[in-house]
Design an enzyme around this catalytic site. Sequence first.
Site, PDB file in Angstrom:
ATOM      1  N   LEU A 228      -3.657   3.913   8.610  1.00  0.00           N
ATOM      2  CA  LEU A 228      -3.531   3.586  10.034  1.00  0.00           C
ATOM      3  C   LEU A 228      -4.156   4.654  10.930  1.00  0.00           C
ATOM      4  O   LEU A 228      -4.296   4.448  12.122  1.00  0.00           O
ATOM      5  CB  LEU A 228      -2.058   3.374  10.404  1.00  0.00           C
ATOM      6  CG  LEU A 228      -1.424   2.114   9.804  1.00  0.00           C
ATOM      7  CD1 LEU A 228       0.072   2.063  10.105  1.00  0.00           C
ATOM      8  CD2 LEU A 228      -2.112   0.849  10.331  1.00  0.00           C
ATOM      9  N   ARG A 229      -4.522   5.787  10.349  1.00  0.00           N
ATOM     10  CA  ARG A 229      -5.305   6.845  11.016  1.00  0.00           C
ATOM     11  C   ARG A 229      -4.570   7.601  12.113  1.00  0.00           C
ATOM     12  O   ARG A 229      -5.090   8.595  12.610  1.00  0.00           O
ATOM     13  CB  ARG A 229      -6.611   6.281  11.594  1.00  0.00           C
ATOM     14  CG  ARG A 229      -7.532   5.691  10.546  1.00  0.00           C
ATOM     15  CD  ARG A 229      -8.029   6.750   9.585  1.00  0.00           C
ATOM     16  NE  ARG A 229      -9.032   6.239   8.659  1.00  0.00           N
ATOM     17  CZ  ARG A 229      -9.056   6.497   7.359  1.00  0.00           C
ATOM     18  NH1 ARG A 229      -8.112   7.256   6.816  1.00  0.00           N
ATOM     19  NH2 ARG A 229      -9.993   6.014   6.586  1.00  0.00           N
TER      20      ARG A 229
ATOM     21  N   ASP B 114      -2.599  10.203  -1.732  1.00  0.00           N
ATOM     22  CA  ASP B 114      -3.769   9.308  -1.660  1.00  0.00           C
ATOM     23  C   ASP B 114      -4.889   9.882  -0.786  1.00  0.00           C
ATOM     24  O   ASP B 114      -4.652  10.457   0.262  1.00  0.00           O
ATOM     25  CB  ASP B 114      -3.387   7.941  -1.125  1.00  0.00           C
ATOM     26  CG  ASP B 114      -4.586   7.015  -1.111  1.00  0.00           C
ATOM     27  OD1 ASP B 114      -5.152   6.784  -2.178  1.00  0.00           O
ATOM     28  OD2 ASP B 114      -4.987   6.567  -0.017  1.00  0.00           O
TER      29      ASP B 114
ATOM     30  N   HIS C 161      -3.458   8.233  -6.663  1.00  0.00           N
ATOM     31  CA  HIS C 161      -4.883   7.942  -6.465  1.00  0.00           C
ATOM     32  C   HIS C 161      -5.558   8.575  -7.679  1.00  0.00           C
ATOM     33  O   HIS C 161      -5.641   9.799  -7.774  1.00  0.00           O
ATOM     34  CB  HIS C 161      -5.347   8.598  -5.160  1.00  0.00           C
ATOM     35  CG  HIS C 161      -6.835   8.700  -4.978  1.00  0.00           C
ATOM     36  ND1 HIS C 161      -7.492   8.098  -3.943  1.00  0.00           N
ATOM     37  CD2 HIS C 161      -7.791   9.358  -5.695  1.00  0.00           C
ATOM     38  CE1 HIS C 161      -8.793   8.375  -4.020  1.00  0.00           C
ATOM     39  NE2 HIS C 161      -9.005   9.141  -5.087  1.00  0.00           N
TER      40      HIS C 161
ATOM     41  N   HIS D  61      -5.155   1.397  -6.123  1.00  0.00           N
ATOM     42  CA  HIS D  61      -6.535   0.881  -6.161  1.00  0.00           C
ATOM     43  C   HIS D  61      -7.284   1.078  -7.483  1.00  0.00           C
ATOM     44  O   HIS D  61      -8.303   1.774  -7.535  1.00  0.00           O
ATOM     45  CB  HIS D  61      -7.360   1.430  -4.997  1.00  0.00           C
ATOM     46  CG  HIS D  61      -7.310   2.924  -4.761  1.00  0.00           C
ATOM     47  ND1 HIS D  61      -7.421   3.850  -5.763  1.00  0.00           N
ATOM     48  CD2 HIS D  61      -7.186   3.627  -3.613  1.00  0.00           C
ATOM     49  CE1 HIS D  61      -7.361   5.052  -5.240  1.00  0.00           C
ATOM     50  NE2 HIS D  61      -7.215   4.943  -3.934  1.00  0.00           N
TER      51      HIS D  61
ATOM     52  N   ASN E  75     -13.916   4.742  -2.032  1.00  0.00           N
ATOM     53  CA  ASN E  75     -13.411   5.529  -3.146  1.00  0.00           C
ATOM     54  C   ASN E  75     -12.075   4.933  -3.616  1.00  0.00           C
ATOM     55  O   ASN E  75     -11.151   4.872  -2.825  1.00  0.00           O
ATOM     56  CB  ASN E  75     -13.214   6.984  -2.701  1.00  0.00           C
ATOM     57  CG  ASN E  75     -13.052   7.905  -3.873  1.00  0.00           C
ATOM     58  OD1 ASN E  75     -13.393   7.556  -4.998  1.00  0.00           O
ATOM     59  ND2 ASN E  75     -12.503   9.075  -3.639  1.00  0.00           N
TER      60      ASN E  75
ATOM     61  N   ASP F 250      -6.319  -1.033   0.878  1.00  0.00           N
ATOM     62  CA  ASP F 250      -6.979   0.263   1.098  1.00  0.00           C
ATOM     63  C   ASP F 250      -7.775   0.223   2.409  1.00  0.00           C
ATOM     64  O   ASP F 250      -8.871   0.786   2.509  1.00  0.00           O
ATOM     65  CB  ASP F 250      -7.874   0.661  -0.078  1.00  0.00           C
ATOM     66  CG  ASP F 250      -8.215   2.166  -0.054  1.00  0.00           C
ATOM     67  OD1 ASP F 250      -7.698   2.879   0.824  1.00  0.00           O
ATOM     68  OD2 ASP F 250      -8.999   2.597  -0.917  1.00  0.00           O
TER      69      ASP F 250
ATOM     70  N   PRO G 160     -15.825   7.797   2.733  1.00  0.00           N
ATOM     71  CA  PRO G 160     -15.590   6.549   2.015  1.00  0.00           C
ATOM     72  C   PRO G 160     -14.520   5.708   2.708  1.00  0.00           C
ATOM     73  O   PRO G 160     -13.630   6.243   3.358  1.00  0.00           O
ATOM     74  CB  PRO G 160     -15.104   7.024   0.643  1.00  0.00           C
ATOM     75  CG  PRO G 160     -14.432   8.324   0.921  1.00  0.00           C
ATOM     76  CD  PRO G 160     -15.162   8.947   2.079  1.00  0.00           C
ATOM     77  N   GLY G 161     -14.609   4.390   2.557  1.00  0.00           N
ATOM     78  CA  GLY G 161     -13.552   3.517   3.073  1.00  0.00           C
ATOM     79  C   GLY G 161     -14.099   2.344   3.845  1.00  0.00           C
ATOM     80  O   GLY G 161     -15.175   2.426   4.436  1.00  0.00           O
TER      81      GLY G 161
END
Lengths: 328, 452
Positions: free
Chosen positions: B75-76, B163, B190, B243, B289, B316, B334-335
């Site tokens: 959610l940053r 993660d 992760h 993931h 990733n 993810d 990544p993402g």
Amino acid sequence: MNKPHLLSINDLGRDGIVEVLNVAESFAEVERRTMKKVPALKGKVVATLFFEESTRTRLSFETAAKRLSADVLSLSVASSSVKKGESLKDTLKTIEALGIDAVIIRHRSSGAPLQASRWLEDISVINAGDGWHEHPSQGLLDAFTVRQAWAGDLNVDPKETGAELFEGKRIVIVGDIAHSRVARSETLAYKALGADVVLCAPATLLPKDSVNWGVEVTHDLDAELGSADLVSVLRLQAERGGGECVPSLREFNADFAMTEKRMGALKAGARVTHPGPMVRGVEIASEVADDPRCLVTTQVTNGVAVRMAVLYLLLTGGGTQELEGGGK
Amino acid sequence: MTIIQTARYDMAPDTIAIVGGVVLTEEGLVRADLVIEHGLITALGTDVVLPEGATVLEAKDCIVGPGFVDLHTHLREPGKEQAETIATGARAAALGGYTAVVAMPNTDPVLDSAFVVRAVLDLGAVSTCEVAVAGAITVGRKGESLAPIAELAKLGVQLFTDDGSGVQHGGVARRALDYCRGLGVTYAEHCEDNAIAAGGVVHEGEWSAKLGLPGQPASAEEAMVARDLLLAGELGARLHLLHLSTSGSVELVRQAKHAGINVTAEAAPHHFTLTDAALESYDAVFKVNPPLRPEHHVQAIIDGFADGTIDAVATDHAPHTPETKDLPFDEAPPGMLGLETAFSLTFERLVLGAKMSIEQLFAVMSMNPARIAGLDAASSRPYGHTPHGKPVAVGNVANLVVIDPEATWTVEGSSLASLAANTPYEGRTMHGAIRHTVLRGEPVVLEGKATR
């Protein structure tokens, strides 16, 4: 409409490569004149944008552009806003706003020139080396140099030979294949021209999937020497982690360097190339570097003609009129 | 049901009805209408009488089931609010049919203290989706000393993970698994051995070789999967694997489940719908990733869902601003976005493509993740949540999704609710859409549009 780019040898195909080599032969003739300049790209603006230090490639491209009468903008990354945090995209947009026709990019990230070609509207992008990916003009000038040498052996005009001289030739590329953009461009170019390509390196310096590239893969250089028509020697890319992939330079040198003894094992007429910069005593012995069969200085000389051909073909579409009408 | 009295239900209309649909109940899929009053399902059947003044949600040709639960959402907030906030991420989640998400701890500051976790839960409590938190396992996600796991567990945190990276040190991982076991919470990994990955930014194989991009081998993931399975088996600890993306990982988990190890696993939609061939463009929107893998790994993930080795679809969801994705491939983070596309991708690839049933889709998108995250029963913790992932039944809190299997839509990054637009599916036509999402009786998504 997007202009044509040179991002990979794959952009050319066999006919495209031969066209570059043939046009480069004409420019090589120009270079032998006292007045070395032709007006082919008069009024065109070419920018070099090197995010990674390079002496020979940058000088070679800039000399090529100037001999074609193009204006050259040379953006030095060290003194630009890149150091202040400007993104590649914004740097490119800034250059675009100056009204240029082609940009020659070197970047430490694989794919950066391809990304640039997407971000720019109407500018030809030339890849002058991206990460471990490709260095197409180097692959072209290496092919040009060996074709010229082989044509000289037969006393024929290289232009008349097309790709013929590559048919059935055995080309061994030895050294740090994994981290070398030259290895990828040479492999693609030599294969497209019809040669058999052998990649020779310790397992840790070979890209994991290279066995599927339609090449032979070997770890034994000595076994290749008797049958090779050309040995292309590559530097160990210490700055890209190549050094960690072998126990020591001594061990790398013992098995994969082009030494005087190995020169002796080559068959008659075989040549050695090196894209530079050479590290004498590591991948190539001094005696080999200075041997007449080693074409390294010819490669540098030919770099200008080949890059003139690349610029000329990309920026004019290859009409020969302007070329023939060049200054005497 | 005292929890139903809290202020959280203020947004819900007194009475709503969902009519005309097929409903996933304990008896399977049945044609039924349902009535929801004050957040609770009060009537279910073909002969229910709609109360006067009820807000009616049309569900003809649609399927009504428990709202989805995402085990893996970035959610940053705090830290990268330009890319996503809890409010915008929760809106994207609701539009994706989710009624609960688990927020990952790799924020700035890291979710490794009660103070920061409380702040996230507070913001989550007023958003359009319930927000649970995955706490960091180690302080600062540095992989060294354990985070205050017990203190966070008292706030209701049930999953713990570093993660963004794996716990590199096997001794730290073992201690954390053991500590979590004692608290009855779950250690989630992760899986990426940094030494084996050696800085690779894509899968090591055909495309890394062609493109000259540093590759990381499948074994970088699988080595840590194997290590953690051994540790969890030895300790009797509960392990959740985030993931998963390789055939070897799926096979290791399959064997571990046969051996009775207490493990669950998730996989992301991009790992069963995209391959590393997408990297040809060097467009960093495809950088993720674990990295995109070749087709045989993709197929192994699908097979893992089909036989129950993989328990949950997890997005993810990883928003990134355009300026960070417009970088050379190796420099970009990544993402990729995932919340609003996950259902359609799962429906297309696993239901239409791999013959999974709709019930199985709800199992991997709602029931199983709710159980893994401990969100399947009401929590009495101070930051409690309502139950998710239950078949629709009278008496349940109405956390529901209404899906339209016939609808199609086209992905447009700039139109997604996330602040960022980094979807790898730009321009792709999707099959199956979210029609309504109901959170504790409040229609937070109506006819595919967020209501707040």
